[in-house]
Design a protein around this motif. Structure first.
Motif: not given
Length: 130
Positions: A1-4, A35-41, A94-96, A119-125
């Protein structure tokens, strides 16, 4: 099971990008997607989510009116169309996924940014230049 997750890249302020979230090994029709996002810091934040029924998608206030989430069951994909991009949208996206047995669609819609995702997928920048 994967999310991309894919589709990230460099965009100019005011531009658009479309992110894709592909499910491998399971059907998205059995899962709710966020959909989630994480900004630097910064801490990770919820951006948008869609239940398996695709009813009443949710958006963070910061992206309402600019981002649109959608699902293509035939392709087993969820998309995040991002328009009117701003430099503050720069982040790893990232999507989850969380299964429908944990939350009904209505339950998910009330807590999609704080739900316990399976499940969490590897993120895209995504980088937005000013």
């Amino acid at each position: 099971v994967q999310l991309q997750a894919s589709g990230g890249g460099l965009a100019q302020s005011g531009g658009s990008l479309r992110l894709s979230c592909a499910a491998l090994g399971f059907s998205l029709d059995d899962f709710h997607i966020g959909w989630f996002r994480q900004a630097p810091g910064k801490e990770r934040e919820g951006v948008s989510c869609i239940s398996r029924s695709s009813m009443s998608p949710s958006y963070a206030d910061s992206v309402k009116g600019r981002f649109t989430i959608s699902k293509d069951s035939a392709k087993n994909m969820v998309y995040l169309q991002m328009s009117s991009l701003k430099p503050e949208d720069t982040a790893v996206y990232s999507c989850a996924a969380v299964g429908f047995r944990r939350y009904s669609s209505s339950q998910f819609n009330t807590r999609c940014f704080t739900a316990g995702y399976d499940y969490w997928g590897r993120g895209t920048l995504v980088t937005v230049s000013s």
